[in-house]
Design an enzyme around this catalytic site. Structure first.
Site, mmCIF file in Angstrom:
data_model
loop_
_atom_site.group_PDB
_atom_site.id
_atom_site.type_symbol
_atom_site.label_atom_id
_atom_site.label_comp_id
_atom_site.label_asym_id
_atom_site.label_seq_id
_atom_site.Cartn_x
_atom_site.Cartn_y
_atom_site.Cartn_z
ATOM 1 N N SER A 19 0.844 -1.862 -0.609
ATOM 2 C CA SER A 19 -0.635 -0.305 0.148
ATOM 3 C C SER A 19 0.762 1.561 -0.150
ATOM 4 C CB SER A 19 -1.013 -0.110 1.433
ATOM 5 O OG SER A 19 -2.154 -0.832 1.009
ATOM 6 N N LYS A 68 -9.844 -4.680 11.144
ATOM 7 C CA LYS A 68 -11.716 -4.477 10.259
ATOM 8 C C LYS A 68 -12.823 -4.095 11.578
ATOM 9 C CE LYS A 68 -9.496 -5.370 5.887
ATOM 10 N NZ LYS A 68 -9.839 -5.810 4.302
ATOM 11 N N ASN A 89 -12.351 -1.027 6.606
ATOM 12 C CA ASN A 89 -11.041 -0.598 5.961
ATOM 13 C C ASN A 89 -10.334 0.608 5.721
ATOM 14 O OD1 ASN A 89 -12.260 0.151 3.614
ATOM 15 N ND2 ASN A 89 -10.291 -1.227 2.053
ATOM 16 N N ALA A 130 -16.724 -16.129 5.366
ATOM 17 C CA ALA A 130 -17.850 -15.708 5.922
ATOM 18 C C ALA A 130 -16.673 -14.477 7.272
ATOM 19 C CB ALA A 130 -18.221 -15.961 7.391
ATOM 20 N N ALA A 133 -13.397 -10.094 5.123
ATOM 21 C CA ALA A 133 -12.954 -9.631 3.923
ATOM 22 C C ALA A 133 -13.937 -10.070 2.993
ATOM 23 C CB ALA A 133 -11.833 -10.620 3.330
#
Length: 283
Positions: A19, A68, A89, A130, A133
């Site tokens: 990133s 998250k 996020n 689940a 993400a």
């Protein structure tokens, strides 16, 4: 000389994250003054670390695994897509209260429909996992109007909980939304998305090749060496394999737009990152 606005990707682990390089290219392209780094947060002290980062004058951060859900809890304001996911996020440290957003889903959908040129409308989609993400991408996947989405998870109750939270959203968009276990997820899907950590842990693909329709798109949210086994498996069974690099770049562009008010052109950045990732030796 003006000081660059500080941002970071926060997670554990985080040293592997691409990133910072992606956002450096966005900043250069758009003429923005941005200093984007990595913030390693202890597993039991994410919230104090983020608060300290903000108190040092930072403007926002991206949040990766496994924080998250905690990031969502930190914010006083949440975007509709973050509310739907119950996970974030992206955080923006506004003076009047922090804003939480989730750009994962819109990034994934854009990568599939624009970069891979695969329409989701009317298709059958299998979403594996689940956790955070999958929670982050399910809402935008529904918005793309597939005919059916099956959420398959080892613990069926967790898949059912995610499906229930999105049930009204699915009804509004005319999408059949189902929860299933890994033993009987269904067969011959047009699009298969792996949102589990199976690739990261090297534990193999937790479903059989019968989930793949010949020529379908099989996408792993991981990228680089972690995704190689999944991509090899998908291609060996007649699918078109795709890793999560495009999703990473597209969700980053959405975060950048939220922070800076301008959306960068992702095509040249994705091409550059693809050359870097594909050229890197597995390690």
């Amino acid at each position: 000389m003006t000081t660059a606005d500080r941002y970071a990707v926060a997670g554990n682990p985080v040293e592997h994250s691409r990133s910072p390089l992606i956002h450096a290219q966005f900043a250069q392209q758009t003429g923005q003054s941005v200093d984007y780094g990595r913030l390693l947060c202890p597993l039991d002290a994410f919230k104090p670390h983020i608060r300290a980062f903000a108190e040092q004058g930072a403007k926002g951060c991206n949040v990766t695994v496994p924080f998250k859900f905690e990031a969502f809890e930190l914010a006083t304001r949440r975007s509709p897509r973050a509310e739907l996911a119950q996970a974030a996020n992206t955080l923006r440290f506004d003076a009047d209260g922090w804003l939480a957003d989730n750009t994962d889903g819109v990034g994934l959908v854009r990568d599939i429909t624009v970069n891979a040129a695969v329409s989701l409308a009317g298709k059958r989609v299998l979403l594996l996992g689940a956790g955070g993400a999958s929670a982050g991408v399910l809402g935008p996947l529904i918005e793309a109007h597939p005919a059916e989405i099956v959420v398959a998870n080892r613990t069926v109750a967790k898949a059912e909980e995610l499906v229930q939270r999105h049930a009204q959203w699915a009804d509004q968009h005319g999408v059949t939304l189902l929860a299933r276990g890994l033993d009987l997820p269904g067969t011959a899907f047009d699009v298969f998305i792996n949102g589990t950590a199976a690739s990261l842990s090297g534990s193999g693909i937790p479903v059989g090749p019968e989930v793949l329709k010949p020529g379908c798109l099989a996408l792993d949210m991981m990228y680089g060496p972690a995704a190689h086994a999944f991509l090899d498996w998908a291609r060996a069974h007649g699918a078109t394999g795709r890793d999560g690099l495009g999703m990473l770049v597209e969700q980053a562009a959405e975060s950048f737009a939220l922070w800076r008010g301008v959306r960068p052109d992702t095509a040249p950045v994705l091409a550059h990152m693809r050359a870097l990732v594909d050229g890197a030796q597995p390690h």
